[in-house]
Design an enzyme around this catalytic site. Structure first.
Site, PDB file in Angstrom:
ATOM      1  N   ASP A  72       8.174  -2.795   5.720  1.00  0.00           N
ATOM      2  CA  ASP A  72       8.618  -1.564   5.062  1.00  0.00           C
ATOM      3  C   ASP A  72       9.905  -1.003   5.650  1.00  0.00           C
ATOM      4  O   ASP A  72      10.298   0.118   5.330  1.00  0.00           O
ATOM      5  CB  ASP A  72       7.519  -0.494   5.180  1.00  0.00           C
ATOM      6  CG  ASP A  72       6.218  -0.951   4.550  1.00  0.00           C
ATOM      7  OD1 ASP A  72       6.271  -1.544   3.471  1.00  0.00           O
ATOM      8  OD2 ASP A  72       5.164  -0.728   5.154  1.00  0.00           O
ATOM      9  N   ASP A  77       2.721   3.448   2.491  1.00  0.00           N
ATOM     10  CA  ASP A  77       2.368   2.064   2.225  1.00  0.00           C
ATOM     11  C   ASP A  77       0.853   1.972   2.357  1.00  0.00           C
ATOM     12  O   ASP A  77       0.253   2.735   3.109  1.00  0.00           O
ATOM     13  CB  ASP A  77       3.057   1.152   3.239  1.00  0.00           C
ATOM     14  CG  ASP A  77       2.612  -0.283   3.110  1.00  0.00           C
ATOM     15  OD1 ASP A  77       2.663  -0.820   1.999  1.00  0.00           O
ATOM     16  OD2 ASP A  77       2.186  -0.863   4.136  1.00  0.00           O
ATOM     17  N   ASP A 103       4.273   0.345   8.074  1.00  0.00           N
ATOM     18  CA  ASP A 103       3.968  -0.360   9.320  1.00  0.00           C
ATOM     19  C   ASP A 103       5.224  -0.699  10.105  1.00  0.00           C
ATOM     20  O   ASP A 103       5.142  -1.230  11.208  1.00  0.00           O
ATOM     21  CB  ASP A 103       3.135  -1.620   9.056  1.00  0.00           C
ATOM     22  CG  ASP A 103       3.882  -2.637   8.189  1.00  0.00           C
ATOM     23  OD1 ASP A 103       5.092  -2.475   7.980  1.00  0.00           O
ATOM     24  OD2 ASP A 103       3.244  -3.596   7.725  1.00  0.00           O
TER      25      ASP A 103
END
Length: 586
Positions: free
Chosen positions: A481, A281, A477
């Protein structure tokens, strides 16, 4: 000699007797018992005593090795905060951490550990968080900052408000995760255990055949072939593999825990060694996630002061990185209860009423979904749009910074042969491509919502064609996610110690915000796996040689003891290599 045998062999004899009562007829203890008692019967009492004595020494060294590898957990438990200083009406009251409740005010003085997770209400200090993150450089905290339990106050005095109970705090999570992972068995270890259940009785029957078949059918000397059979029994003990394999994995997990990388399960270490694709991410992982407002463009008669006031009031109700950045624009304390009908749409934005005015804050898609025409587009940065009463009021441009070790993490992954490195983000394509170019990822997917990230991970899974050697790692994180972290083979949550969602969803929790540690996980997992394979192949090879020598009458009982105890100790020493991170990885 018989007394010496009983003293040296008592633990083994007791275990064998208990196994017989429990109908567990074949294990390493029964092999040693059968071999040594039979040796005494044929007049080899000295060698029987030697076998038991050396086996006992080997067991002692094995327990010492295991206890040494568990020292990391013991040290962690010893460092758990026991007491905290509660502030009641200006007075300090020393209480056990178990008595601290959420909302309690606590004072943390120089040299003391933060007892529970909390928020700084007053004071400034430097905190040593090395026991949590593995980083030796102290971190400065002040009013409004979160602090994690187990951190040591190096200077200053802090007054904090408890955010979690001690049982749910960060340091307790570290201990629980490390201890839990160490108790679980790897697939390799479970396979070896099942193998031993078949292998051990097979060895006993083979030894019986060696002792009886030549004398009965070939006229060979009974004592000589019985001795050879006993040598085979001692050599065949599977201790080396059964001890060194779990010890290697435990050492590997312990080494990573020292740098603030926590694994939920031994299986994760095995899976990490097989990772071929890594998906990151962007925001909060490869970039700091600490967005800053770069510029504000106002429209339709609104001035900047009014825009800042309306935007910060609405953003106060959200913890999204964009909302946090917008809240920073307002230097004064914001009024309470000014927003009604507040709603948050993950991946899009927020909406609410301030007085009689309908206010929308989010991306262009969010505004269009709510019927607000958004003809003003910005492509050079992360952008939030503010609409008041269905018309555009402002465009807020924000910027994010790339983490210092992000480029290094990507370079390490490429150097160790990772096939593909992918970045996912909800940001606009130009912003995403700019970051991707700076850090060097292979592919980037922009303007992707949380469910879109999950779709990408699932496609990567299907592309594996069920290959066990091509695993997918997702690094995020741990909150937005979470679906992708759960779906990946190895889910990694960065900076996740303070988050329930992170520790629940992830296989691996990185205590700080270093993406390079995701690369270290793979490097060290591969090293640990190599050591396991080395020990298995070395043990099988060494025992095979001695089995041949024993069956043809060359190997003696003394050499059989080396083939068992000696090989086990060598495997244990090799296993300890997993407790040390490679210099280039650390």
């Amino acid at each position: 000699l018989i007394l010496s045998y009983l003293i040296a062999g008592l633990p083994v004899l007791v275990k064998t007797w208990k196994n017989l009562l429990a109908r567990k007829l074949f294990d390493e203890n029964s092999l040693m018992t059968i071999a040594t008692i039979s040796a005494i019967i044929i007049g080899k009492t000295v060698e029987a005593v030697a076998v038991m004595l050396l086996y006992a020494v080997g067991e002692l060294l094995q327990h010492t090795a295991a206890n040494s590898s568990k020292k990391a957990i013991k040290n962690l438990i010893n460092e758990l905060p026991e007491f905290g200083n509660l502030l009641v009406d200006g007075k300090e009251l020393r209480i056990h951490v178990g008595e601290i409740s959420i909302g309690n005010k606590l004072i943390v003085k120089t040299g003391e550990r933060v007892p529970v997770d909390g928020t700084v209400e007053e004071g400034r200090a430097m905190l040593d968080m090395s026991s949590l993150t593995g980083e030796s450089i102290p971190v400065e905290v002040e009013k409004g900052n979160e602090v994690l339990s187990g951190s040591i106050n190096k200077n200053g005095v802090l007054i904090i408000v408890a955010k979690r109970r001690a049982s749910d705090s960060a340091f307790q999570r570290v201990v629980d995760l490390t201890a839990s992972a160490s108790k679980k068995k790897s697939k390799t270890e479970l396979t070896l255990r099942r193998f031993a259940e078949v292998y051990t009785p097979l060895v006993v029957f083979l030894a019986a055949a060696v002792a009886l078949v030549p004398p009965l059918f070939m006229g060979a000397p009974l004592l000589e072939w019985t001795y050879r059979a006993l040598v085979l029994l001692v050599i065949s003990c599977p201790c080396a593999m059964l001890i060194s394999v779990p010890l290697t994995y435990f050492s590997g997990i312990g080494a990573l825990s020292k740098i603030g990388v926590l694994m939920k399960d031994v299986h994760v270490l095995e899976a990490a060694a097989k990772v071929s694709t890594v998906v990151f991410d962007k925001t909060g992982t490869l970039t700091s996630g600490l967005l800053k407002v770069k510029s504000i463009s106002s429209f339709n008669g609104y001035d900047d002061a009014e825009i800042i006031h309306m935007a910060t009031l609405l953003a106060k109700n959200s913890n999204h990185p964009v909302a946090n950045a917008i809240k920073e624009m307002h230097s004064q304390e914001l009024e309470e209860n000014q927003v009604s009908d507040f709603q948050e749409f993950p991946g899009f934005g927020i909406v609410g009423k301030i007085g009689e005015r309908h206010v929308v804050l989010g991306n262009a898609t969010h505004l269009e979904r709510l019927g607000v025409a958004c003809n003003i587009r910005s492509s050079d940065s992360t952008t939030a749009y503010l609409a008041i009463d269905s018309e555009i009021a402002a465009v807020i441009n924000l910027s994010d910074s790339i983490r210092e070790d992000a480029r290094g993490a990507i370079d390490t992954l490429r150097r160790i042969g990772i096939d593909e490195i992918i970045m996912l983000t909800g940001d606009k394509k130009p912003v995403a491509e700019n970051v991707a170019e700076q850090i060097g990822v292979d592919r980037v997917f922009a303007e992707v919502l949380p469910e879109g990230k999950l779709t990408v991970v699932e496609k990567l899974h299907r592309r594996r064609h069920n290959s066990d050697e091509r695993r997918v790692m997702f690094v995020g994180d741990g909150i937005n996610d979470a679906p992708s972290i759960v779906r990946s083979d190895v889910g990694v949550a960065m900076g996740g110690l303070g988050s329930d969602a992170a520790t629940e969803a992830a296989d691996v929790v990185i205590a700080d915000d270093s993406p390079s540690k995701a690369a270290i996980v793979i490097v060290h997992a591969r090293k640990t796996r190599r050591i396991v394979l080395q020990n298995i192949l070395f043990t099988i090879g060494a025992k095979a040689v001695f089995l041949v020598l024993g069956s043809i009458g060359i190997a003696t009982m003394w050499q059989a003891v080396f083939a068992d105890v000696g090989v086990t100790l060598i495997a244990i020493l090799n296993a300890f290599r997993a407790f040390k991170l490679n210099d280039h990885s650390n």
